[in-house]
Design a protein around this motif. Structure first.
Motif, PDB file in Angstrom:
ATOM      1  N   PHE A 645       0.905  -1.257   0.149  1.00  0.00           N
ATOM      2  CA  PHE A 645       0.140  -0.101   0.222  1.00  0.00           C
ATOM      3  C   PHE A 645       0.765   1.207   0.037  1.00  0.00           C
ATOM      4  O   PHE A 645       2.224   1.112   0.356  1.00  0.00           O
ATOM      5  N   HIS A 646       0.243   2.315  -0.381  1.00  0.00           N
ATOM      6  CA  HIS A 646       1.035   3.497  -0.520  1.00  0.00           C
ATOM      7  C   HIS A 646       0.166   4.689   0.212  1.00  0.00           C
ATOM      8  O   HIS A 646      -1.063   4.800   0.158  1.00  0.00           O
ATOM      9  N   VAL A 647       0.707   5.757   0.855  1.00  0.00           N
ATOM     10  CA  VAL A 647      -0.016   6.697   1.351  1.00  0.00           C
ATOM     11  C   VAL A 647      -0.948   7.530   0.295  1.00  0.00           C
ATOM     12  O   VAL A 647      -0.391   7.643  -0.806  1.00  0.00           O
ATOM     13  N   GLY A 648      -2.098   7.639   0.459  1.00  0.00           N
ATOM     14  CA  GLY A 648      -2.911   8.213  -0.501  1.00  0.00           C
ATOM     15  C   GLY A 648      -3.699   7.430  -1.197  1.00  0.00           C
ATOM     16  O   GLY A 648      -4.595   7.645  -2.150  1.00  0.00           O
ATOM     17  N   ASP A 649      -3.631   6.077  -1.240  1.00  0.00           N
ATOM     18  CA  ASP A 649      -4.183   5.186  -1.994  1.00  0.00           C
ATOM     19  C   ASP A 649      -5.741   4.895  -1.363  1.00  0.00           C
ATOM     20  O   ASP A 649      -5.869   5.038  -0.090  1.00  0.00           O
ATOM     21  N   LYS A 650      -6.682   4.649  -2.223  1.00  0.00           N
ATOM     22  CA  LYS A 650      -8.058   4.408  -2.050  1.00  0.00           C
ATOM     23  C   LYS A 650      -8.298   3.172  -1.558  1.00  0.00           C
ATOM     24  O   LYS A 650      -8.052   2.360  -2.386  1.00  0.00           O
ATOM     25  N   VAL A 651      -8.679   2.870  -0.479  1.00  0.00           N
ATOM     26  CA  VAL A 651      -8.823   1.609   0.069  1.00  0.00           C
ATOM     27  C   VAL A 651     -10.180   1.340   0.598  1.00  0.00           C
ATOM     28  O   VAL A 651     -11.158   2.284   1.117  1.00  0.00           O
ATOM     29  N   GLU A 652     -10.344   0.227   1.252  1.00  0.00           N
ATOM     30  CA  GLU A 652     -11.682  -0.237   2.130  1.00  0.00           C
ATOM     31  C   GLU A 652     -11.297  -0.958   3.296  1.00  0.00           C
ATOM     32  O   GLU A 652     -10.376  -1.914   3.309  1.00  0.00           O
ATOM     33  N   GLY A 653     -11.629  -0.265   4.415  1.00  0.00           N
ATOM     34  CA  GLY A 653     -11.012  -1.066   5.737  1.00  0.00           C
ATOM     35  C   GLY A 653     -12.001  -1.703   6.442  1.00  0.00           C
ATOM     36  O   GLY A 653     -13.221  -1.324   6.557  1.00  0.00           O
ATOM     37  N   ASN A 654     -11.728  -2.830   7.209  1.00  0.00           N
ATOM     38  CA  ASN A 654     -12.677  -3.812   8.138  1.00  0.00           C
ATOM     39  C   ASN A 654     -12.918  -2.921   9.342  1.00  0.00           C
ATOM     40  O   ASN A 654     -12.107  -3.015  10.418  1.00  0.00           O
ATOM     41  N   TYR A 655     -13.867  -1.951   9.267  1.00  0.00           N
ATOM     42  CA  TYR A 655     -14.080  -1.094  10.403  1.00  0.00           C
ATOM     43  C   TYR A 655     -14.515  -1.926  11.876  1.00  0.00           C
ATOM     44  O   TYR A 655     -15.148  -2.811  11.731  1.00  0.00           O
ATOM     45  N   LEU A 656     -13.606  -1.388  12.798  1.00  0.00           N
ATOM     46  CA  LEU A 656     -13.487  -2.137  14.191  1.00  0.00           C
ATOM     47  C   LEU A 656     -13.677  -3.594  14.107  1.00  0.00           C
ATOM     48  O   LEU A 656     -13.838  -4.259  15.009  1.00  0.00           O
ATOM     49  N   MET A 657     -13.014  -4.114  13.043  1.00  0.00           N
ATOM     50  CA  MET A 657     -12.921  -5.659  12.968  1.00  0.00           C
ATOM     51  C   MET A 657     -14.119  -6.386  13.142  1.00  0.00           C
ATOM     52  O   MET A 657     -14.234  -7.457  13.487  1.00  0.00           O
ATOM     53  N   ASP A 672       7.171  -1.786   9.394  1.00  0.00           N
ATOM     54  CA  ASP A 672       7.298  -2.720   9.008  1.00  0.00           C
ATOM     55  C   ASP A 672       6.432  -3.072   7.655  1.00  0.00           C
ATOM     56  O   ASP A 672       6.322  -4.385   6.947  1.00  0.00           O
ATOM     57  N   GLY A 673       5.688  -2.027   7.202  1.00  0.00           N
ATOM     58  CA  GLY A 673       4.770  -2.184   5.977  1.00  0.00           C
ATOM     59  C   GLY A 673       3.314  -3.263   6.358  1.00  0.00           C
ATOM     60  O   GLY A 673       2.609  -3.547   5.271  1.00  0.00           O
ATOM     61  N   ASN A 674       3.483  -3.812   7.413  1.00  0.00           N
ATOM     62  CA  ASN A 674       2.264  -4.788   8.046  1.00  0.00           C
ATOM     63  C   ASN A 674       0.934  -4.148   8.225  1.00  0.00           C
ATOM     64  O   ASN A 674       0.129  -4.977   8.355  1.00  0.00           O
ATOM     65  N   SER A 675       0.802  -2.899   8.582  1.00  0.00           N
ATOM     66  CA  SER A 675      -0.459  -2.090   9.049  1.00  0.00           C
ATOM     67  C   SER A 675      -0.407  -0.641   8.469  1.00  0.00           C
ATOM     68  O   SER A 675       0.665  -0.138   8.075  1.00  0.00           O
ATOM     69  N   ASN A 693      -6.815  -6.674   6.720  1.00  0.00           N
ATOM     70  CA  ASN A 693      -8.058  -6.103   6.926  1.00  0.00           C
ATOM     71  C   ASN A 693      -8.265  -4.836   6.084  1.00  0.00           C
ATOM     72  O   ASN A 693      -9.151  -4.083   6.304  1.00  0.00           O
ATOM     73  N   VAL A 694      -7.478  -5.014   5.065  1.00  0.00           N
ATOM     74  CA  VAL A 694      -7.610  -3.743   4.225  1.00  0.00           C
ATOM     75  C   VAL A 694      -7.484  -4.339   2.932  1.00  0.00           C
ATOM     76  O   VAL A 694      -6.775  -5.023   2.243  1.00  0.00           O
ATOM     77  N   ARG A 695      -8.259  -3.712   1.970  1.00  0.00           N
ATOM     78  CA  ARG A 695      -8.325  -3.991   0.627  1.00  0.00           C
ATOM     79  C   ARG A 695      -8.308  -2.921  -0.502  1.00  0.00           C
ATOM     80  O   ARG A 695      -8.965  -1.862  -0.156  1.00  0.00           O
ATOM     81  N   SER A 696      -7.796  -3.281  -1.542  1.00  0.00           N
ATOM     82  CA  SER A 696      -7.587  -2.062  -2.415  1.00  0.00           C
ATOM     83  C   SER A 696      -9.014  -1.755  -3.247  1.00  0.00           C
ATOM     84  O   SER A 696      -9.872  -2.789  -3.483  1.00  0.00           O
ATOM     85  N   LEU A 697      -9.052  -0.573  -3.615  1.00  0.00           N
ATOM     86  CA  LEU A 697     -10.260  -0.007  -4.268  1.00  0.00           C
ATOM     87  C   LEU A 697     -10.037  -0.097  -5.759  1.00  0.00           C
ATOM     88  O   LEU A 697      -8.734   0.230  -6.110  1.00  0.00           O
ATOM     89  N   GLU A 698     -10.799  -0.220  -6.830  1.00  0.00           N
ATOM     90  CA  GLU A 698     -10.490  -0.059  -8.076  1.00  0.00           C
ATOM     91  C   GLU A 698     -10.775   1.403  -8.602  1.00  0.00           C
ATOM     92  O   GLU A 698     -10.955   2.012  -7.449  1.00  0.00           O
TER      93      GLU A 698
END
Length: 782
Positions: A645-657, A672-675, A693-698
């Motif tokens: 992932f990169h700063v500024g990327d549009k993503v979807e997050g699993n809110y509060l798990m 470490d790039g893991n979160s 718990n994060v996925r990229s948006l098209e």
């Protein structure tokens, strides 16, 4: 401890020891690599990458493996190494002591790496190829799970694969790893290939399950995926190729072109019915040819002898298959330079108007002339309209061709109506029950006599008793996205026919070879019309062009075989403009064609013309915005690995798990790039989440997704699509609209439009034009 308790404990221990010894013996007997003494090799630390289909990200962990230093076999692209990895016992397992037997009982794996100049590739291309291989395997597994949830007669699975990185070796080489599988299926058959990414289907064993699974993956994914190149032992498959609408899965991903090749050869059967898979319509000629497939069909198999020979080394063959998957992709043809495009645009505007005016004259003389039968009638008609150089059908107009053209007329009407997926599309009655199908010895249409002895008899038995009867599932849901992707597949199939991809099904209209067309024009019209009925804009545009006597890049034969009908052409243009699932560029071309038609007809009022021009100008602005979004998307894609992932990327997050994903933007990434830290769009709150718990948006919309893919349709099909060329500049159209506004006394609007048109023309170096429009604006404003 009492005597009774002691006896029970002793019995339990003896029982556990017996089970442990039996299991150890069984594993030792099944370990076909025991003679290689891999357990004596020093262990190495690796980082393992497992793919998550939902988030489209790789999850990392660490483990240790033992791997041979020398490959045991190799293909043209990869080297294969024997490897062992300890299997961690599940948390609920009661056989932990069995797992403690260590490396001598560890599972067998095959580790495959890409080679470059005789060495293991440690460059980015080699590592990306490994990640692509793993992604393909997990994608296929995901759709296999969806297939199994539908309760098919036979369940399937794909071998689990993942990537490992040897972090302590120079260059940190990357390997793709999967379990080693050997043996035969329940019919005594070994490794089989059931279909490919370019239309081949196995005609030797004729298994239903692999073909139906491929079709199911398409509809289950709403037409965004199709798992092809299905191969393996029994119903355990490996090394698939996933086809996608955006060509994201490597060089073997032929996208909608590969999907079209699959459906061209796919045969709907009783298993398809029971799973609720819709029928993919094929033309009469395609069905006629499909019913007489033979085992030596050269157009279906690329090197089919390879599939029948005993393969001495499966891995070498898999590498050879990988290269074939790439070789079937048609490379893009040369595109005109910007200068020549501009020159062609100016010339084409004049040619377009001339062609439409000529077609108008033919239309006034009566378009029904194309179905007259006698040669003398044709000559008379040709002489009467020679001043507009009307091109009459180039084949002899006999009775067969008359029927042929009338069938065109029927298909063209279908193209102007929306496709309805009712009970007929699923071989079902209105009650939902499956309609009985024609009884066949083989579901693949073969009715050959089994006269080859016991081997052929066994094969016929397998075909006849392969599946038990199962309760039909509800028809699969066909969403708007599925329809849109189906339209694109039909369009690609029409283009493939137009480029003579299937010469074996071309029907002659006469007895001489000279009267045989270069390709099956009826199938071109059939699939274009089905694509148009699914609101595919390129198909609508192609049909609109040929209905006014213009050429189309889909097929050179369409212009001379489809009757002229201006009302139909305008309807196809309007259908293209109304489509909600298309980028703006082809809509602009459809709008320009519609405007030219109504202007040349001279029957449209100013209000209608202004509405068309407003639509075109609005779409032109959207097209510019889309191009900017595409550039930004491509810039992000080139910044680094696809698994980062990169700063500024549009993503979807699993809110509060909690399992619900909300859109947001990445604000921060851990060392470490893991979160990452996500700033949510809806309420402005932020949250730190692990990558899984994060996925990229098209890209910004579904419309843009196809444009941001690795290949364009032009490149995949190997054609230059001149249909979508915009013949007018935005400032020209703006001036036309300003003229109509002034004519209707909307002076302020006309002045603003003339001024904007002058500014745009000036920016493009059109000084004389800009000055004339500036003067016109000043005159109106005075």
């Amino acid at each position: 401890m009492t005597a009774a308790t002691y006896d029970r404990e002793a019995v339990r221990k003896r029982f556990c020891e017996t089970i442990r010894c039996a299991a150890a013996k069984l594993v030792a007997e099944e370990d076909v690599w025991a003679v290689h003494n891999i357990q004596a090799i020093p262990a190495e630390r690796v980082v393992r990458y497992r793919y998550n289909v939902e988030t489209r990200q790789f999850v990392k962990d660490q483990t240790i493996v033992k791997i041979e230093r020398e490959p045991f076999t190799h293909g043209a692209m990869r080297h294969c190494f024997r490897m062992k990895k300890l299997a961690a016992p599940p948390q609920s397992a009661s056989n932990h002591r069995f797992h403690s037997y260590g490396w001598s009982r560890a599972l067998n794996y095959v580790a495959k790496c890409y080679m470059k100049n005789g060495q293991i590739a440690t460059n980015k291309e080699g590592k990306d190829a490994v990640f692509t291989d793993v992604t393909l395997q997990y994608e296929a597994m995901h759709w296999a799970e969806r297939f199994n949830e539908a309760n098919p007669p036979k369940k399937i699975d794909f071998i689990r694969a993942y990537a490992i990185e040897f972090v302590d070796r120079p260059g940190k080489p990357m390997f793709a790893v999967e379990r080693f599988v050997s043996g035969n299926d329940l019919y005594g058959l070994g490794f089989l290939k059931h279909n490919t990414n370019s239309g081949f289907v196995d005609l030797e064993e004729r298994r239903k399950t692999p073909q139906v699974f491929s079709a199911h993956s398409f509809y289950s994914s709403q037409g965004t995926r199709l798992v092809a190149d299905v191969q393996g032992v029994g119903d355990l498959y490996t090394d698939p190729q996933v086809l996608s609408m955006d060509y994201r899965f490597g060089d073997g991903d032929l996208g909608p072109r590969g999907m079209a090749l699959f459906f061209k050869t796919f045969r709907h059967c009783d298993v398809s019915d029971s799973l609720g898979i819709p029928i993919f319509p094929l033309s009469r000629n395609e069905l006629k040819h499909q019913s007489k497939y033979s085992d030596d069909e050269s157009t279906l198999s690329e090197g089919s002898s390879l599939y029948k020979e005993e393969i001495k080394c499966r891995f070498k063959w898999l590498d050879s298959n990988r290269q074939k998957r790439k070789s079937v992709l048609v490379r893009p043809t040369e595109i005109l330079s910007e200068h020549s495009q501009d020159t062609a645009k100016r010339t084409n505007i004049l040619e377009l108007s001339k062609s439409i005016q000529g077609s108008l004259m033919q239309s006034k003389l009566g378009s029904s002339c194309v179905i007259k039968r006698s040669k003398s009638d044709i000559d008379e008609i040709t002489r009467s309209v020679s001043d507009v150089k009307v091109q009459i059908v180039s084949f002899t107009l006999d009775e067969n061709l008359t029927i042929f053209i009338l069938q065109h007329q029927h298909q063209l009407k279908i193209g102007l109506t929306d496709t309805v997926f009712d009970h007929r599309a699923f071989h079902r009655y209105e009650s939902g029950e499956i309609k009985p199908r024609h009884k066949r010895i083989s579901s693949f249409g073969s009715n050959d006599e089994e006269s080859e002895g016991q081997g052929q008899l066994a094969k016929a038995t397998r075909r006849g008793t392969m599946f038990p009867k199962s309760q039909p599932t509800p028809p699969m849901k066909v969403t708007e996205e599925t329809k849109s992707n189906l339209g694109r597949v039909h369009y690609h199939l029409a283009c493939l026919h137009g480029t003579n991809r299937f010469p074996e099904i071309v029907q002659s209209h006469g007895e001489s070879l000279e009267e045989k067309p270069s390709h099956d024009i009826f199938s071109v019209v059939f699939h274009l019309c089905h694509a148009a009925s699914l609101n595919n804009v390129p198909a609508c545009l192609a049909l609109a062009r040929v209905r006014v006597g213009l050429d189309t890049s889909v097929s050179p034969l369409l212009k001379s075989n489809v009757p002229i009908d201006f009302e139909s052409s305008k309807e196809f243009c309007r259908r293209a403009l109304a489509s909600e699932r298309s980028s703006a560029a082809p809509k602009v071309a459809a709008g320009c064609l519609l405007y030219q038609i109504v202007e040349d007809e001279g029957t449209a009022g100013d209000v209608e013309k202004m509405a068309i021009l407003e639509d075109i100008l609005r779409l032109m602005k959207i097209s510019v915005e889309e191009k900017e979004i595409i550039k930004e998307h491509e810039k992000k894609q080139s910044r680094g690995k696809a698994d980062c992932f990169h700063v500024g990327d549009k993503v979807e997050g699993n809110y509060l798990m909690e399992g619900t994903f909300y859109p947001g933007i990445i604000m921060e990434i851990s060392d470490d790039g893991n979160s990452v830290v996500i700033l949510y769009d809806d309420d402005g709150s932020s949250e730190s989440l692990s990558n899984e718990n994060v996925r990229s948006l098209e890209p910004a919309s579904e419309i843009l997704a196809a444009q941001t893919c690795r290949l364009s349709d032009e490149q995949a099909l190997g054609i230059v699509n001149t249909d979508e060329d915009c013949l007018f500049e935005d400032y020209d159209l703006m001036a036309k609209l300003a003229e109509l506004r002034a004519k209707n006394l909307q002076i302020s609007d006309a002045v603003a439009l003339y001024q904007e048109a002058a500014e745009l023309a000036l920016n493009k170096g059109k000084m004389k034009t800009a000055n004339s429009w500036s003067q016109r604006a000043a005159e109106l404003d005075s």
